[in-house]
Structures are given as structure tokens and as C-alpha cells.
Write a protein that holds these residues in place. Sequence first.
Motif, short mmCIF file in Angstrom:
data_model
loop_
_atom_site.label_atom_id
_atom_site.label_comp_id
_atom_site.label_asym_id
_atom_site.label_seq_id
_atom_site.Cartn_x
_atom_site.Cartn_y
_atom_site.Cartn_z
N LEU A 107 81.91 4.93 89.61
CA LEU A 107 80.65 4.86 88.87
C LEU A 107 80.86 5.35 87.44
O LEU A 107 80.30 4.79 86.49
N GLN A 108 81.69 6.39 87.29
CA GLN A 108 82.05 6.87 85.95
C GLN A 108 82.81 5.79 85.18
O GLN A 108 82.60 5.58 83.99
N GLU A 109 83.68 5.07 85.88
CA GLU A 109 84.43 3.99 85.24
C GLU A 109 83.49 2.91 84.72
O GLU A 109 83.66 2.40 83.61
N GLY A 110 82.49 2.56 85.52
CA GLY A 110 81.51 1.57 85.08
C GLY A 110 80.75 2.02 83.84
O GLY A 110 80.50 1.23 82.92
N GLN A 111 80.40 3.31 83.81
CA GLN A 111 79.70 3.85 82.64
C GLN A 111 80.59 3.83 81.40
O GLN A 111 80.12 3.53 80.29
N ASN A 112 81.88 4.15 81.59
CA ASN A 112 82.83 4.08 80.47
C ASN A 112 82.90 2.66 79.91
O ASN A 112 82.95 2.45 78.69
N CYS A 113 82.93 1.70 80.81
CA CYS A 113 83.02 0.29 80.44
C CYS A 113 81.84 -0.11 79.55
O CYS A 113 82.02 -0.73 78.49
N GLU A 114 80.65 0.26 79.96
CA GLU A 114 79.46 -0.10 79.19
C GLU A 114 79.38 0.67 77.87
O GLU A 114 78.93 0.14 76.86
N LYS A 115 79.85 1.92 77.88
CA LYS A 115 79.80 2.72 76.65
C LYS A 115 80.74 2.15 75.59
O LYS A 115 80.36 2.03 74.42
N VAL A 116 81.97 1.80 75.99
CA VAL A 116 82.92 1.30 74.99
C VAL A 116 82.46 -0.06 74.45
O VAL A 116 82.67 -0.37 73.26
N GLU A 117 81.81 -0.85 75.28
CA GLU A 117 81.27 -2.12 74.79
C GLU A 117 80.18 -1.86 73.76
O GLU A 117 80.08 -2.56 72.74
N ARG A 118 79.37 -0.83 74.00
CA ARG A 118 78.26 -0.51 73.10
C ARG A 118 78.76 0.02 71.76
O ARG A 118 78.30 -0.41 70.70
N ILE A 119 79.72 0.96 71.78
CA ILE A 119 80.14 1.58 70.52
C ILE A 119 81.06 0.68 69.70
O ILE A 119 81.24 0.90 68.50
N LEU A 120 81.63 -0.36 70.34
CA LEU A 120 82.51 -1.28 69.62
C LEU A 120 81.89 -2.68 69.50
O LEU A 120 82.60 -3.67 69.36
N LYS A 121 80.57 -2.74 69.55
CA LYS A 121 79.90 -4.05 69.57
C LYS A 121 80.12 -4.85 68.29
O LYS A 121 79.97 -6.08 68.27
N LYS A 122 80.49 -4.16 67.19
CA LYS A 122 80.71 -4.90 65.93
C LYS A 122 81.98 -5.75 65.99
O LYS A 122 82.18 -6.62 65.14
N TYR A 123 82.85 -5.48 66.97
CA TYR A 123 84.08 -6.27 67.11
C TYR A 123 83.81 -7.41 68.09
O TYR A 123 83.88 -7.22 69.31
N SER A 124 83.51 -8.57 67.55
CA SER A 124 83.09 -9.70 68.39
C SER A 124 84.20 -10.21 69.30
O SER A 124 83.92 -10.90 70.29
N TYR A 125 85.44 -9.87 68.98
CA TYR A 125 86.56 -10.36 69.79
C TYR A 125 86.87 -9.47 71.00
O TYR A 125 87.78 -9.76 71.77
N LEU A 126 86.12 -8.38 71.18
CA LEU A 126 86.33 -7.51 72.34
C LEU A 126 85.44 -7.96 73.49
O LEU A 126 84.25 -8.21 73.32
N ARG A 127 86.02 -8.03 74.68
CA ARG A 127 85.26 -8.37 75.89
C ARG A 127 85.59 -7.36 76.98
O ARG A 127 86.76 -7.04 77.21
N VAL A 128 84.56 -6.84 77.63
CA VAL A 128 84.76 -5.99 78.81
C VAL A 128 83.95 -6.59 79.96
O VAL A 128 82.95 -7.28 79.73
N PRO A 129 84.36 -6.37 81.20
CA PRO A 129 83.66 -6.99 82.33
C PRO A 129 82.24 -6.43 82.51
O PRO A 129 81.99 -5.25 82.30
N LYS A 130 81.34 -7.30 82.92
CA LYS A 130 79.99 -6.87 83.30
C LYS A 130 80.06 -6.17 84.66
O LYS A 130 80.77 -6.60 85.56
N ILE A 131 79.32 -5.07 84.80
CA ILE A 131 79.31 -4.30 86.05
C ILE A 131 78.11 -4.71 86.90
O ILE A 131 76.99 -4.83 86.40
N TYR A 132 78.35 -4.93 88.18
CA TYR A 132 77.27 -5.21 89.14
C TYR A 132 76.96 -3.90 89.86
O TYR A 132 77.58 -3.56 90.87
N TRP A 133 75.98 -3.17 89.31
CA TRP A 133 75.71 -1.82 89.78
C TRP A 133 75.22 -1.78 91.23
O TRP A 133 75.50 -0.83 91.96
N GLU A 134 74.49 -2.80 91.65
CA GLU A 134 73.95 -2.80 93.01
C GLU A 134 75.05 -2.94 94.06
O GLU A 134 74.83 -2.68 95.25
#
Length: 518
Positions: free
Chosen positions: A230-257
Motif C-alpha cells: 500500500l505504501q508502494e502504491g502511494q509512492n507511485c501516485e506521489k512521484v507521478e504528482r510531483i513530476l507531472k510537468k515531465y510529460s514523458y514520464l509514465r507510472v502504472p495506475k493503481i487499482y486500490w480496491e
Amino acid sequence: MMVVRMLKYGATGGLLGTSAFWLHYNSWDPVDSTIGLVRISRAVVTVAKIAVDYKNTLSNSKAAVGTEEYQQLKSACHLRSAERLYQLCCVNRGCYIKVGQHIGALDYLLPTEYVQTMKILHSKAPQSSLSEIHQVIKEDLGKEPGEIFRWFDEQPLGAASLAQVHQATLQDGTSVAVKVQHPKVQRQSKLDLNTMELLANIVAKLFPEFQFLWLCDEAKKNLPKELDFLQEGQNCEKVERILKKYSYLRVPKIYWELSTERVLTMEFCQGGQINDLEYMHNNNISVNEVTRNLGKLYSEMIFVQGFIHCDPHPGNVLVRKTADSGTEIVLLDHGLYQTLSDEFRLDYSQLWQAILAADVEGIKEYSKRLGAGEMYGLLACMVSARSWGALTKGIDKTPISVGEDDEVKRYAATLIPQISDLLNRVPRQMLLLFKTNDLLRGIEHALNCRANASSFINMSRCCVLAVSNHQLDTTTKWTERWKILVSRTITLWKINLYEFFLWFTTTALIRWMSQPIN
């Protein structure tokens, strides 16, 4: 021979006795007690054999310390010991493989024999059986896998020290990747980590020049985080958020349910590994563009954001073409992150500014602030993986050569006690940065694209932003803020001008000169 046998039995017996007392004193109650004791015994016997080998080889050698004969004996002993540790990691699995992989990522810091032997663990990890994987899914998600997934691949896409990943399809047809933790890892992790700590303490007593407690400290701090998906999923979403200006970065979408501490369900992302030159060539992907963009991402994470993905080995970094013919970098496995304090991040940024400017006094000042003391030169060489001669001339003006690379590794091999001492001195935040830097250099090496002026420009830009942002945050006077903004603008303008100059001289000018003369 009798003396040697007595040494072996005495060392082994002493270690086993100490281990048994320590386990009793700490009131351990392993779930699988028999298996736990077997794992401990393997570790103790392996370390005892290594200790006896070093004592016999180096203490009883007639070769003078520092001679070529002595170095050859030591290298052979390193290799035998590394192979013993490798076998221990393969048999005990779990945390042992994780620590072995960490050792395999520490080029320039540990003897080459250990690093090269342990590198194999990045591509050789155990698999859990399909029934074990299904059982973990059922326990954590409360349903049989067949009720959740329309299709679940029996063969894993990949297996690592703590988990393995299977491709699957949800009932609505969505393609996902399901990361499932090996069933016994959590139960065994505390036992394994405490065993390693005990053995590291014993080794430090027997061989004061080998202080590896920093490695145990890092494992004890980071492993519980990596075991929480669950911490890994949160890390994934955080790094996507703080690096959103880099359009060439892609991280996987998390299915929390469909995710728990031991099961992580995420978007299935395709692509080629970042070190796969053939894949890049076949898909018309520019190697220089990929390495430049990866450098931008990590410079931003390290110097500006202070939130760093610390496991960028090639299997965790994919590249692919997008529908509009652009190139994406896909960052996977977000379990291991390092959060830097502002104080450390600023000191580290200013150390790199000094390194890039060949400012010896600056290197000395900020290395000392990071705990290096009089070993400031060694820290700067470890951070940059360059020789002191190259640092004083300017690493952006002195391209690295194979000869210098070999020289740095040979020099590091003679300074193991000093490096070990330094690693115990510097802030713990520095340790994962060393690993991250070495993994990134490994990618550059695989792509035949070692750090160049362009990558140093990106680092310089991020260092300037990091320092000026901090100055703005700590200043309330509008006159001071104005000075900071003007100074930053001028500095960034100079960097941009230099970048344009490099582009013109290496691209536009060459293209113009290659035109046929009419």
C-alpha cells in the motif's frame, strides 16, 4: 592443519553459541522455528568460513602488505568469500537476496569481486508456486483468483527477492499486473535482519577495518517499507504528482480496491528495458534522448523534490513509443524511496555545484557538512565516481575514459577500510543515493552513454533551483527576494546559453559543415 581445524571449529562454535544466546536473550519465537534455526545456522557457518579464510589468507601470508602478490591473495579471498555469500543468498532467499542485490549495486564502494558476484542476483530470484500465489490472493482479497480475474497467467512476468508479478485480466477485460508477495517473507524478515545485524557486529569485532553496520541499518529501515505494498502504491501516485510537468514520464495506475499490504494490482505497462539497445533501434527510440530525460527526472527528484525512486535497475525502467511517436519512460517498482531532509538536500546540491565547478574549497566545505571530515576528497570521488584529478580539472571538461574508470575501481579496492568508515559517518540518507547513482551509471554504461556535458547541465539547473528556492522560502524582505530572483534568472540564463552553444557546436554546426559545396 590441526591449528586451522581448531580455528574453524572455534570460530563456528563461538558464533553459533553467541547466536543462540542472543536469540534467547531477545525472546525470539519464529513461526517456523526449525526453518528459522536452519537459516540462522547457514548464515553463521558461512560467515565463520569467510572469517577463517581471511585470517588464514592474509594474516599467515608471507607477502608484504601492498605488494602485487598480497593484492592477488586478497582478491582471490574476496572472490571465494563473495561466492559463499552468493550461495547463502540463493539458499536463504528473501531478505538475503535483497541485501545481496544492494551489495551488487555498490560499484566503486565495495571490492569488485563482491559487486560482480552479487549483480547476478538482480536477474536470479526465486519463484513461489502458483498455489502459494493463489493462497496469498485469497487470504488478502477474500476471493478466489478466478472470481476476481478473467485470466491469470500461471507464469510470472518476473520474480524478485520479495515478490513476483503476474499478468492478468480483470472481468471487464482490463489488462493488469498483479504483484504478489512471497508467502513467507514477512514472517522471516525480522529473524533474518536481526541475524544479519548480529553477524555484522561479530565481523566488526573480528575485523575492525570492516564495518558493515550501515548496510544492516539500511536494510532494517527500508525492508518494512518495501513489504508494505500500500505504501508502494502511494509512492507511485506521489512521484507521478510531483513530476507531472515531465510529460514523458509514465507510472502504472493503481487499482486500490484490489490492493493490500501483500497484493498490488496495477496497470499493465508494456515496453523494452532501458538497457535494451536492440529494442530501441527497432522502435526508432533515441538513446541520447532517453538518457537525457532520465537524467532530468532524477535530477529533479534528488535536488529539487527530495523524494527519490531508489531502485532504477533496468528491469524497473522501461521505454516505449507513444501513439503520437513520442518516447515515454515507464518507472516501475515504487517500493524503495528515500526522502531527503531539506538540510541534507541543500548540502548535497551545493556539494554537486562545487564538483561541477571544480571548486576544491567548496567540495571541502560541503563534504565536511555531510560528515566526511578530512575524507572530503574520498566522498567527492565516491559521489561522482571520478578520480580526484578529473574533479580538480572539471568533470564536464574531462570525459571519462575506460582507463580512468578502471583506475577508480582499483583505487577503491585499496581503500575498503576508509570507505567503510566513511559510510558509517555520512548521514544515512546518503547510502541509498550511492546505490541509486551506481544503478544509473550502470544504465549509462549499458547504453554506451556515460554522463556528458548535457547531463551536467541538467544537474546544474536543478542545483540552482534547489538552493534559490530554499533562500526564497527563508527570506521575507522583498529586496532580498528580488536579489535572489535576479541572481537565479541570470544563472539559469547562462546555463541555457551554454546549452545552446553546445547544441550549436555539436549538432547545427556539424550539419552545416556536412552540406555539399555547390
